[in-house]
Design a protein around this motif. Structure first.
Motif, mmCIF file in Angstrom:
data_model
loop_
_atom_site.group_PDB
_atom_site.id
_atom_site.type_symbol
_atom_site.label_atom_id
_atom_site.label_comp_id
_atom_site.label_asym_id
_atom_site.label_seq_id
_atom_site.Cartn_x
_atom_site.Cartn_y
_atom_site.Cartn_z
ATOM 1 N N LEU A 117 109.182 62.814 -1.022
ATOM 2 C CA LEU A 117 108.130 63.539 -1.740
ATOM 3 C C LEU A 117 107.604 64.686 -0.884
ATOM 4 N N ALA A 118 107.294 64.387 0.364
ATOM 5 C CA ALA A 118 106.766 65.422 1.255
ATOM 6 C C ALA A 118 107.759 66.571 1.390
ATOM 7 N N GLN A 119 109.025 66.249 1.524
ATOM 8 C CA GLN A 119 110.040 67.289 1.640
ATOM 9 C C GLN A 119 110.094 68.134 0.367
ATOM 10 N N ALA A 120 110.086 67.487 -0.786
ATOM 11 C CA ALA A 120 110.128 68.222 -2.056
ATOM 12 C C ALA A 120 108.886 69.088 -2.240
ATOM 13 N N ALA A 121 107.761 68.652 -1.678
ATOM 14 C CA ALA A 121 106.501 69.384 -1.806
ATOM 15 C C ALA A 121 106.304 70.396 -0.661
ATOM 16 N N GLU B 28 96.420 73.913 -1.566
ATOM 17 C CA GLU B 28 97.835 74.270 -1.714
ATOM 18 C C GLU B 28 98.733 73.050 -1.519
ATOM 19 N N ALA B 29 98.492 72.281 -0.456
ATOM 20 C CA ALA B 29 99.318 71.103 -0.181
ATOM 21 C C ALA B 29 99.185 70.070 -1.303
ATOM 22 N N ILE B 30 97.970 69.837 -1.751
ATOM 23 C CA ILE B 30 97.740 68.860 -2.820
ATOM 24 C C ILE B 30 98.410 69.326 -4.110
ATOM 25 N N ALA B 31 98.275 70.607 -4.412
ATOM 26 C CA ALA B 31 98.885 71.145 -5.639
ATOM 27 C C ALA B 31 100.404 71.022 -5.596
ATOM 28 N N LYS B 32 101.013 71.277 -4.436
ATOM 29 C CA LYS B 32 102.473 71.152 -4.327
ATOM 30 C C LYS B 32 102.922 69.709 -4.540
ATOM 31 N N VAL B 33 102.177 68.767 -3.961
ATOM 32 C CA VAL B 33 102.500 67.347 -4.162
ATOM 33 C C VAL B 33 102.313 66.983 -5.636
ATOM 34 N N ALA B 34 101.199 67.403 -6.207
ATOM 35 C CA ALA B 34 100.912 67.108 -7.617
ATOM 36 C C ALA B 34 101.996 67.676 -8.522
ATOM 37 N N ARG B 35 102.457 68.863 -8.205
ATOM 38 C CA ARG B 35 103.489 69.507 -9.024
ATOM 39 C C ARG B 35 104.788 68.709 -9.010
ATOM 40 N N VAL B 36 105.182 68.247 -7.823
ATOM 41 C CA VAL B 36 106.399 67.438 -7.709
ATOM 42 C C VAL B 36 106.264 66.160 -8.534
ATOM 43 N N LEU B 37 105.075 65.588 -8.547
ATOM 44 C CA LEU B 37 104.843 64.312 -9.227
ATOM 45 C C LEU B 37 104.440 64.467 -10.696
ATOM 46 N N ASN B 38 104.378 65.691 -11.175
ATOM 47 C CA ASN B 38 103.950 65.967 -12.554
ATOM 48 C C ASN B 38 102.535 65.468 -12.844
ATOM 49 N N VAL B 39 101.684 65.536 -11.823
ATOM 50 C CA VAL B 39 100.261 65.249 -11.999
ATOM 51 C C VAL B 39 99.641 66.512 -12.589
ATOM 52 N N ALA C 218 102.147 76.184 -11.527
ATOM 53 C CA ALA C 218 102.793 75.879 -12.805
ATOM 54 C C ALA C 218 103.227 77.151 -13.514
ATOM 55 N N ALA C 219 102.464 78.214 -13.340
ATOM 56 C CA ALA C 219 102.807 79.484 -13.972
ATOM 57 C C ALA C 219 104.064 80.095 -13.354
ATOM 58 N N GLN C 220 104.466 79.594 -12.181
ATOM 59 C CA GLN C 220 105.637 80.131 -11.480
ATOM 60 C C GLN C 220 106.949 79.495 -11.924
ATOM 61 N N GLY C 221 106.903 78.470 -12.768
ATOM 62 C CA GLY C 221 108.148 77.888 -13.270
ATOM 63 C C GLY C 221 108.266 76.398 -13.023
ATOM 64 N N GLU C 222 109.501 75.923 -13.106
ATOM 65 C CA GLU C 222 109.833 74.509 -13.045
ATOM 66 C C GLU C 222 109.486 73.887 -11.688
ATOM 67 N N ALA C 223 109.034 72.638 -11.700
ATOM 68 C CA ALA C 223 108.711 71.922 -10.469
ATOM 69 C C ALA C 223 109.983 71.639 -9.675
ATOM 70 N N PRO C 224 109.901 71.609 -8.333
ATOM 71 C CA PRO C 224 111.086 71.408 -7.500
ATOM 72 C C PRO C 224 111.859 70.133 -7.821
ATOM 73 N N LEU C 225 111.165 69.027 -8.070
ATOM 74 C CA LEU C 225 111.861 67.782 -8.359
ATOM 75 C C LEU C 225 112.603 67.878 -9.683
ATOM 76 N N ASP C 226 112.008 68.533 -10.665
ATOM 77 C CA ASP C 226 112.678 68.724 -11.948
ATOM 78 C C ASP C 226 113.927 69.575 -11.785
ATOM 79 N N VAL C 227 113.837 70.605 -10.950
ATOM 80 C CA VAL C 227 114.994 71.459 -10.682
ATOM 81 C C VAL C 227 116.103 70.639 -10.035
ATOM 82 N N ALA C 228 115.743 69.839 -9.026
ATOM 83 C CA ALA C 228 116.749 69.029 -8.323
ATOM 84 C C ALA C 228 117.416 68.041 -9.274
ATOM 85 N N ARG C 229 116.642 67.403 -10.129
ATOM 86 C CA ARG C 229 117.224 66.450 -11.088
ATOM 87 C C ARG C 229 118.158 67.149 -12.073
ATOM 88 N N ARG C 230 117.714 68.299 -12.584
ATOM 89 C CA ARG C 230 118.542 69.035 -13.542
ATOM 90 C C ARG C 230 119.844 69.471 -12.895
#
Length: 171
Positions: A28-32, A61-72, A93-105
């Protein structure tokens, strides 16, 4: 859930535990794009410096990046008292798809591991075919259970299949 977690920590950990396949704190930390130490400090609200516990909130910023990866959601961050991180999350969120979603896709698009039909039609030895099919069944079970190691085994299986298939084609 850990009783030493802050409300924000409980929200993030519940979201992390719900991710499938399982997502370790390190992954998670790496993805965020943060460190696992920072993540642990955020969820516990404490940093240890020189043997002393010091309150730790984490940057928006750090919290938002973690939240984005987790779809919070931004709303969830506001509820746990982090409107600053909620605003930052909305910006991310306005910048596009979350990193974890990109990796899964991307992983789904690659679908590198051989199908059962591929293995059976290959010029591999019967023993290798049996081993590959057995490994495939194990990996599928582990992935259904959310085991992170299944992803690594899948990659190994694909490499071994390609290597042996190349040898079979050459021989």
């Amino acid at each position: 859930m850990d009783k030493d977690l802050t409300p924000l920590g409980s929200l993030l950990e519940e979201a992390r535990q719900a991710v499938r396949p399982k997502l370790s704190q390190n992954a998670l930390a790496q993805a965020a794009e943060t460190s696992s130490t920072t993540y642990r400090r955020i969820i516990h609200g404490v940093a240890r410096f020189g043997g002393q516990d010091t309150p730790f909130e984490g940057t928006p910023e750090a919290i938002a990046k973690v939240a984005r990866v987790l779809n919070v959601t931004a709303e969830q961050l506001e509820i746990v008292g982090r409107p600053d991180a909620a605003r930052e999350l909305e910006t991310l969120a306005a910048q596009g798809e979350a990193p974890l979603d990109v990796a899964r896709r991307e992983a789904a698009e690659k679908e590198e591991w051989p199908t059962e039909e591929d293995v059976l039609r290959s010029g591999l030895s019967e023993e290798t075919k049996r081993e590959l099919l057995d490994l495939r069944r194990h990996v599928e079970r582990w992935m259904e259970a959310g085991d992170e190691s299944a992803i690594r085994l899948t990659a190994r299986m694909a490499r071994a299949y390609e290597e042996e298939r190349g040898e079979a084609d050459a021989g």
